[in-house]
Write a protein that holds these residues in place. Structure first.
Motif, mmCIF file in Angstrom:
data_model
loop_
_atom_site.group_PDB
_atom_site.id
_atom_site.type_symbol
_atom_site.label_atom_id
_atom_site.label_comp_id
_atom_site.label_asym_id
_atom_site.label_seq_id
_atom_site.Cartn_x
_atom_site.Cartn_y
_atom_site.Cartn_z
ATOM 1 N N VAL A 160 29.316 36.408 36.322
ATOM 2 C CA VAL A 160 30.258 35.864 35.345
ATOM 3 C C VAL A 160 31.152 37.002 34.862
ATOM 4 C CG1 VAL A 160 30.509 34.781 33.071
ATOM 5 C CG2 VAL A 160 28.691 34.041 34.629
ATOM 6 N N PRO A 161 32.475 36.862 34.971
ATOM 7 C CA PRO A 161 33.350 37.964 34.583
ATOM 8 C C PRO A 161 33.420 38.154 33.076
ATOM 9 C CG PRO A 161 34.656 36.070 35.221
ATOM 10 C CD PRO A 161 33.222 35.725 35.534
ATOM 11 N N ILE A 162 33.659 39.383 32.675
ATOM 12 C CA ILE A 162 33.809 39.731 31.276
ATOM 13 C C ILE A 162 35.274 40.103 31.036
ATOM 14 C CG2 ILE A 162 33.224 42.173 31.576
ATOM 15 C CD1 ILE A 162 31.691 42.048 28.950
ATOM 16 N N GLY A 163 35.782 39.716 29.875
ATOM 17 C CA GLY A 163 37.137 40.084 29.486
ATOM 18 C C GLY A 163 37.103 40.874 28.193
ATOM 19 N N LEU A 164 38.077 41.761 27.994
ATOM 20 C CA LEU A 164 38.072 42.654 26.844
ATOM 21 C C LEU A 164 39.241 42.346 25.912
ATOM 22 C CD1 LEU A 164 37.463 46.060 28.694
ATOM 23 C CD2 LEU A 164 35.796 44.287 28.070
#
Length: 304
Positions: free
Chosen positions: A88-92
């Motif tokens: 699952v991608p993480i965004g900042l």
């Protein structure tokens, strides 16, 4: 490697205390922008770091398209513990004082709307992570730097101080520790050699910088499956004072009392010294640090 992912629903982990209270404001702006982009948002605010990690893990297990983290490097570290190796991608959404992860991954700083657009655009990059195994067998994931020695002692002192606020607290802690700096006998076990050295500090980098842009491992590549190790040998205090300004440009590695190595696995030992990762205390040495290729998927426009 870059792939495209449809981002329809996002869990947004908000640290309201990040950046001296900037986290909540940045979070509201980012959430509003994601909803403008027709992304369904679930907001997460934990009562403490452990609670936040559990909520983030629950969101990932529940099937969110991405986990967005609003805060500084400590907040992002919480997200890494939940998202590592999950796919699952993480965004900042940067809202801290240092923002070294954002700097590493090319995320806009000071503009939560632009950072939210990066998430909604759905461009996913792969990145290595550093997996730290402590003496009790517990595991902590790190995205930027694992530090031991002078810098971890500075962080320890800064965390105990209630004044001043922000980066000045770190600078004051550095001055105090500088007045009592001493040689720290490190044993560093690399893939193909063991180094024993009286060091001022040892930094192991998956990324390049810590402390708000100090490029302690300036040649680190988060996609090469290796860790960069920077060793500052113990010397006169005056030499250390001259070294630190050079860290912001990464030119300190050219000095004769700075040694660099590259290794897939690093084991650090030093009596009485804590390890810090991404600015947070991990635990006492010894620790074993391993580069894990493609352990993180991150929403980013920056080339991998």
């Amino acid at each position: 490697m870059s792939t495209q992912k449809a981002i329809e629903k996002v869990a947004v982990l908000i640290n309201p205390l990040a950046g001296n209270g900037n986290g909540l404001t940045a979070g509201h702006k980012a959430v509003a922008r994601l909803r403008e982009r027709e992304v369904a948002v679930t907001e997460i605010i934990g009562t403490d770091a452990d609670h936040a990690r559990k909520l983030a893990l629950r969101a990932i297990e529940g099937g969110t398209d991405a986990l967005a983290v609003v805060g500084g490097d400590g907040s992002i570290s919480i997200g890494l513990q939940a998202a590592a190796q999950s796919g699952v991608p993480i965004g900042l959404i940067p809202a801290g004082t240092g923002n070294d992860h954002a700097r590493e991954f090319g995320t806009p700083v000071g503009d939560p709307v632009a950072a939210a657009d990066v998430i909604a655009d759905g461009e996913v990059q792969e990145s290595d992570l550093a997996r730290i195994t402590l003496g009790d067998g517990s595991v902590v994931w790190a995205g930027t730097i694992v530090a031991s020695g002078f810098d971890s002692l500075v962080a320890d002192r800064a965390n105990r101080m209630s004044w001043p606020k922000g980066r000045m607290r770190y600078n004051l802690a550095m001055l105090v520790e500088l007045s009592q700096v001493k040689p720290l006998r490190h044993r560093i076990e690399l893939d193909d050699e063991t180094v024993q050295v009286d060091a001022t500090l040892v930094a192991v980098g998956n990324g390049r910088s810590y402390g708000g842009g100090m490029q302690i491992c300036p040649k680190a590549d988060r996609t090469d499956g290796l860790l960069d190790v920077t060793v500052v040998e113990h010397g006169r205090r005056s030499r250390l004072v001259r070294l630190f300004p050079r860290v912001y440009k990464g030119t300190h590695v050219e000095l004769p009392d700075v040694q660099t190595y590259r290794s897939r696995t690093v084991r650090l030992q030093c009596e009485g010294i804590p390890a810090y990762a991404d600015g947070d205390r991990v635990g006492p040495l010894p620790v074993t640090i391993e580069a894990v290729p493609a352990a993180l998927h991150i929403l980013s426009h920056a080339p991998a």
